[in-house]
Design a protein around this motif. Structure first.
Motif, PDB file in Angstrom:
ATOM      1  N   ARG A   1      -7.429  -7.505   3.630  1.00 52.71           N
ATOM      2  CA  ARG A   1      -7.123  -7.336   2.203  1.00 52.71           C
ATOM      3  C   ARG A   1      -6.012  -6.331   1.925  1.00 52.71           C
ATOM      4  NH1 ARG A   1      -7.333 -10.972  -0.556  1.00 52.71           N
ATOM      5  NH2 ARG A   1      -6.968 -11.882   1.464  1.00 52.71           N
ATOM      6  N   ILE A   2      -5.487  -5.657   2.929  1.00 52.25           N
ATOM      7  CA  ILE A   2      -4.449  -4.647   2.698  1.00 52.25           C
ATOM      8  C   ILE A   2      -3.256  -5.236   1.950  1.00 52.25           C
ATOM      9  CG2 ILE A   2      -2.689  -3.249   3.873  1.00 52.25           C
ATOM     10  CD1 ILE A   2      -4.796  -2.440   5.892  1.00 52.25           C
ATOM     11  N   SER A   3      -2.891  -6.481   2.278  1.00 49.30           N
ATOM     12  CA  SER A   3      -1.735  -7.110   1.628  1.00 49.30           C
ATOM     13  C   SER A   3      -1.922  -7.281   0.130  1.00 49.30           C
ATOM     14  CB  SER A   3      -1.466  -8.483   2.256  1.00 49.30           C
ATOM     15  OG  SER A   3      -1.083  -8.345   3.600  1.00 49.30           O
ATOM     16  N   SER A   4      -3.161  -7.238  -0.359  1.00 49.65           N
ATOM     17  CA  SER A   4      -3.433  -7.431  -1.787  1.00 49.65           C
ATOM     18  C   SER A   4      -3.517  -6.118  -2.546  1.00 49.65           C
ATOM     19  CB  SER A   4      -4.755  -8.188  -1.968  1.00 49.65           C
ATOM     20  OG  SER A   4      -4.719  -9.426  -1.307  1.00 49.65           O
ATOM     21  N   LEU A   5      -3.304  -5.014  -1.846  1.00 53.72           N
ATOM     22  CA  LEU A   5      -3.477  -3.698  -2.463  1.00 53.72           C
ATOM     23  C   LEU A   5      -2.140  -3.059  -2.815  1.00 53.72           C
ATOM     24  CD1 LEU A   5      -6.323  -2.371  -0.135  1.00 53.72           C
ATOM     25  CD2 LEU A   5      -6.552  -3.131  -2.511  1.00 53.72           C
ATOM     26  N   SER A   6      -2.197  -1.847  -3.336  1.00 52.04           N
ATOM     27  CA  SER A   6      -1.001  -1.122  -3.747  1.00 52.04           C
ATOM     28  C   SER A   6      -0.155  -0.737  -2.535  1.00 52.04           C
ATOM     29  CB  SER A   6      -1.395   0.124  -4.547  1.00 52.04           C
ATOM     30  OG  SER A   6      -2.264   0.942  -3.776  1.00 52.04           O
ATOM     31  N   GLN A   7       1.068  -0.289  -2.818  1.00 48.54           N
ATOM     32  CA  GLN A   7       2.054  -0.056  -1.770  1.00 48.54           C
ATOM     33  C   GLN A   7       1.620   1.005  -0.768  1.00 48.54           C
ATOM     34  OE1 GLN A   7       4.812  -1.949  -1.356  1.00 48.54           O
ATOM     35  NE2 GLN A   7       5.044  -0.849   0.579  1.00 48.54           N
ATOM     36  N   ARG A   8       0.861   1.985  -1.190  1.00 46.22           N
ATOM     37  CA  ARG A   8       0.503   3.059  -0.250  1.00 46.22           C
ATOM     38  C   ARG A   8      -0.346   2.526   0.902  1.00 46.22           C
ATOM     39  NH1 ARG A   8      -4.474   6.320  -1.606  1.00 46.22           N
ATOM     40  NH2 ARG A   8      -5.670   5.106  -3.119  1.00 46.22           N
ATOM     41  N   PHE A   9      -1.115   1.492   0.661  1.00 47.31           N
ATOM     42  CA  PHE A   9      -1.899   0.905   1.745  1.00 47.31           C
ATOM     43  C   PHE A   9      -0.992   0.136   2.711  1.00 47.31           C
ATOM     44  CE2 PHE A   9      -5.180   1.718  -1.356  1.00 47.31           C
ATOM     45  CZ  PHE A   9      -6.239   2.150  -0.571  1.00 47.31           C
ATOM     46  N   LYS A  10       0.029  -0.512   2.168  1.00 48.99           N
ATOM     47  CA  LYS A  10       0.981  -1.196   3.035  1.00 48.99           C
ATOM     48  C   LYS A  10       1.798  -0.190   3.843  1.00 48.99           C
ATOM     49  CE  LYS A  10       1.410  -5.132  -0.084  1.00 48.99           C
ATOM     50  NZ  LYS A  10       2.310  -5.924  -0.938  1.00 48.99           N
ATOM     51  N   ASP A  11       2.131   0.933   3.214  1.00 53.39           N
ATOM     52  CA  ASP A  11       2.856   1.975   3.935  1.00 53.39           C
ATOM     53  C   ASP A  11       2.034   2.508   5.108  1.00 53.39           C
ATOM     54  OD1 ASP A  11       4.937   1.712   2.149  1.00 53.39           O
ATOM     55  OD2 ASP A  11       4.337   3.428   0.906  1.00 53.39           O
ATOM     56  N   ALA A  12       0.721   2.534   4.920  1.00 54.72           N
ATOM     57  CA  ALA A  12      -0.155   3.062   5.970  1.00 54.72           C
ATOM     58  C   ALA A  12      -0.125   2.202   7.238  1.00 54.72           C
ATOM     59  CB  ALA A  12      -1.590   3.179   5.453  1.00 54.72           C
ATOM     60  N   ARG A  13       0.188   0.928   7.073  1.00 54.54           N
ATOM     61  CA  ARG A  13       0.201   0.040   8.247  1.00 54.54           C
ATOM     62  C   ARG A  13       1.598  -0.119   8.859  1.00 54.54           C
ATOM     63  NH1 ARG A  13      -0.526  -5.999   5.484  1.00 54.54           N
ATOM     64  NH2 ARG A  13       1.511  -6.014   4.442  1.00 54.54           N
ATOM     65  N   ALA A  14       2.586   0.585   8.325  1.00 56.75           N
ATOM     66  CA  ALA A  14       3.970   0.410   8.779  1.00 56.75           C
ATOM     67  C   ALA A  14       4.119   0.701  10.270  1.00 56.75           C
ATOM     68  CB  ALA A  14       4.905   1.296   7.956  1.00 56.75           C
ATOM     69  N   ASN A  15       3.503   1.776  10.743  1.00 57.40           N
ATOM     70  CA  ASN A  15       3.629   2.144  12.146  1.00 57.40           C
ATOM     71  C   ASN A  15       2.981   1.101  13.058  1.00 57.40           C
ATOM     72  OD1 ASN A  15       4.383   4.021  14.277  1.00 57.40           O
ATOM     73  ND2 ASN A  15       2.188   4.432  14.488  1.00 57.40           N
ATOM     74  N   TYR A  16       1.846   0.567  12.607  1.00 58.24           N
ATOM     75  CA  TYR A  16       1.164  -0.476  13.377  1.00 58.24           C
ATOM     76  C   TYR A  16       2.031  -1.732  13.463  1.00 58.24           C
ATOM     77  CZ  TYR A  16      -2.223  -4.213  14.331  1.00 58.24           C
ATOM     78  OH  TYR A  16      -2.865  -5.309  14.838  1.00 58.24           O
ATOM     79  N   ARG A  17       2.604  -2.146  12.349  1.00 53.57           N
ATOM     80  CA  ARG A  17       3.461  -3.335  12.350  1.00 53.57           C
ATOM     81  C   ARG A  17       4.710  -3.119  13.193  1.00 53.57           C
ATOM     82  NH1 ARG A  17       2.589  -7.188   8.408  1.00 53.57           N
ATOM     83  NH2 ARG A  17       4.820  -7.552   8.140  1.00 53.57           N
ATOM     84  N   LYS A  18       5.221  -1.913  13.200  1.00 60.47           N
ATOM     85  CA  LYS A  18       6.388  -1.606  14.046  1.00 60.47           C
ATOM     86  C   LYS A  18       6.016  -1.737  15.519  1.00 60.47           C
ATOM     87  CE  LYS A  18      10.485   0.155  15.133  1.00 60.47           C
ATOM     88  NZ  LYS A  18      10.403   0.080  16.597  1.00 60.47           N
ATOM     89  N   ALA A  19       4.855  -1.221  15.885  1.00 63.80           N
ATOM     90  CA  ALA A  19       4.433  -1.309  17.281  1.00 63.80           C
ATOM     91  C   ALA A  19       4.143  -2.746  17.691  1.00 63.80           C
ATOM     92  CB  ALA A  19       3.192  -0.438  17.496  1.00 63.80           C
ATOM     93  N   LEU A  20       3.614  -3.521  16.754  1.00 65.52           N
ATOM     94  CA  LEU A  20       3.177  -4.887  17.057  1.00 65.52           C
ATOM     95  C   LEU A  20       4.321  -5.894  17.001  1.00 65.52           C
ATOM     96  CD1 LEU A  20       0.494  -6.345  17.685  1.00 65.52           C
ATOM     97  CD2 LEU A  20       0.248  -6.760  15.233  1.00 65.52           C
TER      98      LEU A  20
END
Length: 730
Positions: free
Chosen positions: A380-399
């Motif tokens: 559900r992170i994709s449906s939330l406000s930007q700060r939650f998406k920012d929190a996953r930025a490092n994970y998406r970069k690694a992946l």
């Protein structure tokens, strides 16, 4: 095993040409190519081109816009300084690779991605166009899109929608201070898994789903299988090196989101508790990953399939008192279906269930609940406000290697298309798909299939009985092309009925998403007591992809892939056969690969192979295995359907500025369909998760084995593109 697989596709027709002198016309049109496309082809490159390529056949030159654009595209994509017999991929795609940089939002960039980008631009236009006469299904799709684009409201609501559903699922212990004292004692794993499955379409810990019975494709049955994991591949959970980096980023994401939610509920940060809880969740998921069977060991459906009654399931897999009847009935009750006394299920994941027994015994209810809810939160992170998406930025970069989120409108277009594919497909087809293309593609399918059947006679490794069965299966393959007719029929209410239970609000994007999850789960579960609809489309129309379904013995070519470079009425047939013709052949062959070969012409799992043919199939396949094993990624003879079309009287026209034979154009367009590049992080992931070869090796691996290719480009034996030993299965 039941779900669509595999990308590809495209096709064409040639237009009439003028009657000017060839030499003059070529010069004028080449200049026009440069003006139209912005290509800058130096005299040196043109000289290398004229030196390297055989003179064209003496056919008339096509001067239509479609031919000019096709010729410009081909020239732009090529690197004519390369020798085609040394590295055909670089020769065909070097220009494309030089001109295209992977966008910061992408983990891969290819011809497929460019086509998807173009398709999304079209969808953006039709979804943003408000029309008073839209039918209900289309109105809902546009409402869903607007709610996704309503960023101001999404930011204002922040985490509140998520916090509400956490209460509904019994709470997220890591984001609470009193879970053990309140919810914990009444916690039941069976009921929690059922809620995740039915309300949120998250099949966690145990994958229960409804699909065609492999042994009887006319009915549906319950399947029990090993689940997906939070990360894309099981290897990320227990290998070192780059996987450790991904795993660390994944754990940090868990901790960050849990900490944010605790703060939103005015709870203390309690970093020690959060880290301890989430480390336990990761440990649990690592155990689950280790319990699963690698995908490369799950290709043979005959070894996966075990049908049994629920009572036998209970006896074989106790799972420390897990009540299978309660779990399955809780799932089915969501769609008002009663479990039969002798209800049968198909168990795919026997090794996993055997391993799950010990795992359940080790971990507490708190850790289990933390894990189940984490999988929901992650989704559900994709449906939330930007700060939650920012929190996953490092994970998406690694992946994935990406550093920037996709622009909002593309994210919203993709989401709406994925969840309302029939409604969105109707808009796309009306806007961008020439409906007469259906018949043209159907003719191509017939030609490719006919050649496949003919070439079976050439196979010395297959006996006559198996050849006959293979021919019957190939001739029985049903095709779906473009789109289902009903989505354009205004008087047909089926499209609106598909979405009759959905009632979206422009200010409630998060809740709209929950409706889609529940509707998706219910749509699948309701099929259990329904007869299989063989005409049901397994994918939407606005998709750049193609599919083969073994349970249906069916190939599907959505409208989204029936565009250049794969297919166009305005380009020579050589390009269409090299594009969509290749895709058609690919999808047909899926019916005879190591999975598809286990199903008969009616889509039933049945061993129609003789022992002789089965043994030799494996032996022939070993050649391919050896050949592909010798590739490293730093990051049938002369017969094909195109040649048959020419032999039957098909006429081509020469493209301007390209002194190439039609055979050469056929292979070049085939290769250029696969032009693309990867980020290193995504290359690692795709090797682990994609059943298909990397783009480059789709080209090299196939063409090295074709005598027709070596003949077309005059490749001497012993050159990289004409090896001493060739492989052939089909």
């Amino acid at each position: 095993m039941g779900k669509p697989e595999s990308p590809m596709g495209m096709m064409e027709i040639a237009g009439p040409s003028g009657q000017k002198r060839p030499g003059f016309l070529e010069g004028v049109l080449l200049l026009l190519l440069l003006l139209v496309t912005g290509a800058l082809v130096t005299l040196g490159v043109l000289y290398a081109h004229s030196r390297a390529i055989k003179e064209p056949v003496k056919d008339e030159i096509c001067t239509t816009p479609g031919c000019v654009i096709a010729a410009a595209r081909i020239l732009q994509n090529m690197d004519l300084s390369q020798e085609p017999c040394d590295d055909f991929y670089q020769y065909a795609c070097g220009g494309w690779l030089w001109r295209h940089v992977i966008p910061e939002t992408n983990s891969r960039y290819s011809v497929f991605d460019i086509l998807r980008d173009k398709l999304e631009v079209i969808l953006k236009g039709v979804l943003e166009n408000s029309a008073s006469k839209d039918r209900p299904a289309v109105q809902k799709a546009k409402m869903l899109y607007r709610s996704c684009m309503n960023e101001g409201v999404i930011e204002k609501r922040d985490s509140q929608p998520l916090l509400r559903i956490l209460e509904e699922v019994g709470g997220w212990p890591v984001a609470m201070d009193a879970w053990n004292d309140t919810v914990g004692p009444s916690w039941a794993l069976e009921e929690q898994l059922a809620v995740m499955n039915t309300q949120f379409n998250r099949r966690v810990l145990i994958d229960l789903f409804i699909w065609n019975d492999d042994q009887n494709s006319s009915r549906h049955i319950i399947y029990i299988d090993q689940p997906t994991l939070g990360m894309p591949s099981r290897e990320y959970y227990f290998n070192k090196g780059s996987n450790q980096k991904v795993r660390d980023a994944y754990l940090q994401l868990m901790v960050s989101v849990a900490t944010m939610l605790r703060a939103d509920m005015n709870l203390s940060e309690n970093s020690y508790l959060v880290w301890e809880d989430m480390a336990q969740v990761l440990n649990l998921e690592m155990q689950l990953a280790n319990a699963t069977v690698p995908q490369e060991e799950r290709h043979d459906v005959t070894t996966l399939y075990h049908r049994m009654e629920v009572a036998e399931l209970q006896n074989k897999f106790h799972l420390k008192g897990f009540n299978w009847t309660l779990f399955i009935q809780s799932v089915l009750s969501s769609v008002k279906i009663e479990l039969l006394p002798d209800e049968e299920v198909v168990v795919y994941g026997i090794p996993y269930l055997q391993n799950l027994e010990e795992i359940i015994d080790i971990y507490s209810a708190r850790t289990m609940q933390n894990y189940l809810v984490w999988r929901l939160v992650l989704d559900r992170i994709s449906s939330l406000s930007q700060r939650f998406k920012d929190a996953r930025a490092n994970y998406r970069k690694a992946l994935y290697g990406t550093t920037v989120e996709e622009v909002r409108w593309r994210e919203c277009v993709s989401y709406v298309n994925s969840n309302m594919e029939s409604a969105v497909g109707s808009l796309y087809v009306k806007e961008a798909f020439p409906r007469e293309s259906k018949n043209v593609v159907r003719e191509l399918i017939d030609k490719v299939r006919a050649v496949f059947v003919e070439t079976l006679d050439e196979l010395s490794w297959m006996d006559m009985a198996s050849k006959k069965k293979a021919q019957e299966k190939a001739m029985s393959i049903r095709e779906q092309i473009g789109y289902p007719d009903y989505i354009l029929e205004e008087r047909n209410k089926h499209l609106d009925e598909e979405y009759s239970n959905l009632n979206f609000s422009e200010d409630l994007y998060f809740e709209n998403g929950l409706q889609n999850l529940k509707a998706g789960a219910q749509r699948s579960l309701k099929k259990l007591r329904e007869k299989v609809d063989q005409n049901l489309w397994i994918i939407g129309a606005a998709v750049v992809n193609a599919f083969y379904s073994p349970n249906r013995n069916q190939i599907v070519f959505p409208a989204g892939i029936l565009q250049p470079p794969f297919f166009s009425k305005e380009q020579p047939q050589a390009l269409n056969f090299g594009g969509i013709g290749m895709v058609i052949g690919h999808e047909i062959t899926h019916g005879f690969d190591d999975n598809g070969r286990n199903f008969d012409k009616d889509g039933n799992m049945l061993d129609w192979w003789s022992n002789f043919s089965a043994q030799h199939f494996r032996k022939q396949s070993e050649c391919m295995v050896y050949q592909y094993a010798n590739y490293s990624w730093d990051l049938a003879e002369g017969q094909n359907a195109y040649r048959k079309w020419v032999a039957d009287g098909g006429k081509n026209q020469q493209l301007p500025g390209l002194k190439m034979t039609y055979d050469q154009l056929f292979f070049i367009n085939y290769a250029q369909v696969w032009c693309g590049s990867y980020r290193p992080e995504f290359a690692v992931q795709s090797i682990k998760t994609d059943v298909h070869s990397p783009l480059k090796y789709r080209v090299l691996g196939s063409l090295q084995n074709l005598a027709a290719f070596a003949k077309a480009f005059h490749c001497a034996r012993g050159t990289p593109m004409h090896p001493q030993v060739r492989c052939r299965v089909w």
